[in-house]
Design an enzyme around this catalytic site. Sequence first.
Site, PDB file in Angstrom:
ATOM      1  N   GLU A  52      22.875 -16.801   1.106  1.00 49.65           N
ATOM      2  CA  GLU A  52      24.193 -17.108   1.672  1.00 49.65           C
ATOM      3  C   GLU A  52      25.318 -16.961   0.653  1.00 49.65           C
ATOM      4  OE1 GLU A  52      21.496 -18.965   2.084  1.00 49.65           O
ATOM      5  OE2 GLU A  52      21.162 -19.192   4.245  1.00 49.65           O
ATOM      6  N   PHE A 114      16.675 -32.521  10.332  1.00 46.17           N
ATOM      7  CA  PHE A 114      16.196 -31.356   9.586  1.00 46.17           C
ATOM      8  C   PHE A 114      17.349 -30.373   9.362  1.00 46.17           C
ATOM      9  CE2 PHE A 114      14.360 -27.022   9.649  1.00 46.17           C
ATOM     10  CZ  PHE A 114      13.742 -27.087   8.413  1.00 46.17           C
ATOM     11  N   GLN A 115      17.511 -29.940   8.146  1.00 45.51           N
ATOM     12  CA  GLN A 115      18.593 -29.035   7.727  1.00 45.51           C
ATOM     13  C   GLN A 115      19.965 -29.598   8.064  1.00 45.51           C
ATOM     14  OE1 GLN A 115      17.659 -24.917   8.932  1.00 45.51           O
ATOM     15  NE2 GLN A 115      16.599 -24.689   6.978  1.00 45.51           N
ATOM     16  N   LYS A 164      24.940 -27.434  17.198  1.00 41.62           N
ATOM     17  CA  LYS A 164      24.199 -26.546  18.075  1.00 41.62           C
ATOM     18  C   LYS A 164      24.456 -26.841  19.553  1.00 41.62           C
ATOM     19  CE  LYS A 164      19.662 -24.330  18.333  1.00 41.62           C
ATOM     20  NZ  LYS A 164      18.266 -24.350  17.868  1.00 41.62           N
ATOM     21  N   MET A 482      29.100 -13.132 -23.771  1.00 42.76           N
ATOM     22  CA  MET A 482      30.274 -13.957 -24.065  1.00 42.76           C
ATOM     23  C   MET A 482      29.842 -15.291 -24.668  1.00 42.76           C
ATOM     24  SD  MET A 482      33.487 -13.622 -24.048  1.00 42.76           S
ATOM     25  CE  MET A 482      34.377 -12.687 -22.793  1.00 42.76           C
TER      26      MET A 482
END
Lengths: 584, 187
Positions: A52, A114-115, A164, A482
């Site tokens: 993502e 969940f999630q 949802k 760097m």
Amino acid sequence: MTRQMTGAKMVVQALKDQGVDTVFGYPGGAVLPIYDEIFQQNDIRHILVRHEQGAVHAAEGYARSTGKPGVVLVTSGPAATNAVTGLTDALMDSIPIVVLTGQVPTFMIGTDGFQEADTVGITRPCTKHNWLVKDTNKLSEVIHQAFHVATTGRPGPTLVDIPKDVQFATGDYTPPAKSRTDHYRPQLKGDVAAITQLVELMEAAERPIFYTGGGVINSGPQASLLLRELVEATGFPITSTLMGLGAYPASGDKWLGMLGMHGLYEANMAMHDCDLMINIGARFDDRITGRLDSFSPESKKAHIDIDASSINKVIHVDIPIIGDVAHVLEDLLRIWKSRGRKVNKDGLKGWWEQIGKWKAVNCLNYTNSDTIIKPQYALERLEELTRGMDRYVTTEVGQHQMWAAQFLGFDEPNRWMTSGGLGTMGYGLPASNGVQIAHPDALVINVAGDASFMMNMQEISTAVQFRLPVKQFILNNERLGMVRQWQQLLHGERYSQSWTESLPDFPKLAEAMGCKGRTVKDPAELDDAIREMIEYDGPFLLEVLVEKHENCFPMIPSGEPHNKMLLGDAQATDAIGDDGAVLV
Amino acid sequence: MAALKIKKGASRKSAYDLRDPHAEVIERHTLAVVVDNEAGVLARVIGLFSGRGYNIESLTVAEVDHTGHRSRITIVTTGTPQVIEQIKAQLGRIVPVHEVHDLTVEGAAVERELALFKVAGSGERRVEALRLADIFRANVVDSTLESFVFEITGSPEKIDAFADLMRPLGLAELARTGVAALARGAE
């Protein structure tokens, strides 16, 4: 007449009505209804990323190279938290993106489902604004508002969290024209009295300089055209931040190059010694100003910015002008012309003579080698062999990024995509995918370091799937360059964790993912390798084995002002004092 | 180069009325912030203060316009003039924020706070507490043979003063609402 549809269908309809042609995303449980709608239409192309974070950076690349908002669709929980780095990056660099996240159904919110994650809570400080939509009737209006807020005023990321059950439920669709956006209307026109004051200073200034930033590019193509007209008409020198490269052409004769910590000597010296500094769409970032109490001590400062909170945040300015760059420059030019197009010709002549002396220092000079490829040389050859092409460049973060900014020239805006404010390693590869989606026939190159590239290298797989011919130009020094440079200058050459013991065989890695790869280490073969990369019809990874211990100069050491630049290794020993050592 | 001839506050849209940012004195300002009454708006305001390291001395919030869905947040904050200006500009960037008023610089304002004091004691101390409460125009809203609950309204300084007096007289518990403030006058 209202149209009834499910929340999931509304999402797709709202995106179509906003003119969206591409969505970067990754499906999951809490967005399945929306993905079902995506499946049943052909107007919006979905680009399946591999992570993502890659979706958000790709959307940033898309947005930065087109001026249109980038759109991301991901699921709840871990998908939303993976998007956080990209959101913060877009917030820091003022990139318009709209992120849609799935959420557990409204009746499960707060139960540690969940999630489930508190997405609006987590992303509140890293978005310009965000919404949790609990009513399908409000969903489409909120999505339209998200586009409005992301693209209006100082652009930035917005996020809409969609449970949802809201996606499954049916509600009324509100089209963009009927969505309430009147509350958020940032001021576009600058104060005419202030602009006139600035014109008066411009007429008298002996040592003026334009200091421009990403705001010029965000304001749109018209702003860049007006800037060019203003610079040519006045004959004032111009420098730009990392984010503003390309607004004024690098081939223009008033161009001093980038300023800042790794900016050009002439740009920084001119900033320090000027008597009038005209900041156009930049924000006095700490990479630019160096030591604040000795920043450009003798100048009057004007600041044009659409965000009032940028003004007087770190540097006190004499003429604050709140407004959109294009609107303000239009008024500025009109007023300056109406007063007789006056400049201080004698002053400017002496100023350009002084600038000529600084330019003669030739600050980007480096010692080349015929046995090992110097990173600067690699970028010089890349510039030479791609000049005049329809070229877009993204970068990762580190030494290679600074060298790219120093050695590549941009003559147009929206051609240079880099993570400036947040400094996100792993930005460049997914961003190059996003740019290539928006410009299928262009040459898109990601200038990368070996370490940064590995942070999101899974996105090569995305490039292969969608046949994106992106070019990964990796300057491999087997170091975190760097970090290594700072450890050399600041920490007694104790190179703590700044090299990688087991780098992959990059061409084999590329080939394993279906991408073509090549390694080059002989300077004599570099041109041939670059040509092969450019000409290959498909994604290509070119690993350039470069000098391992090259340092990036010029450099303003931490805690020092603009006129205390280091030009090479010989000056660098003990250059940073104890005060500077605590700065980043 | 000629000195700037900029008239301060020349326009409402200009930023000329910004105050001298070089002054390092810490000032106390009361800000009134009118916001959409929507979920999370208070978190945005508080998150701004904690995220950017600004101070909150007190904060009150309640809906003030039910039909317009507007709430008013009154914040008392401290900082240098430059920080105060930043706070106002940063508050102004928050999308559901409609208005930001600095009551400390926008003319005279009234500030009021409500507090409840529980004072426990008996005998002479109990009588003395009641007498002082009368002087401060506090109301008795609960009473037992060993305690009072006083309700007092006033400026934060008045409530501080009353607390100082009640402490030796058996102050058991104190609840304060934080400041509510309005500009004086018809506008």
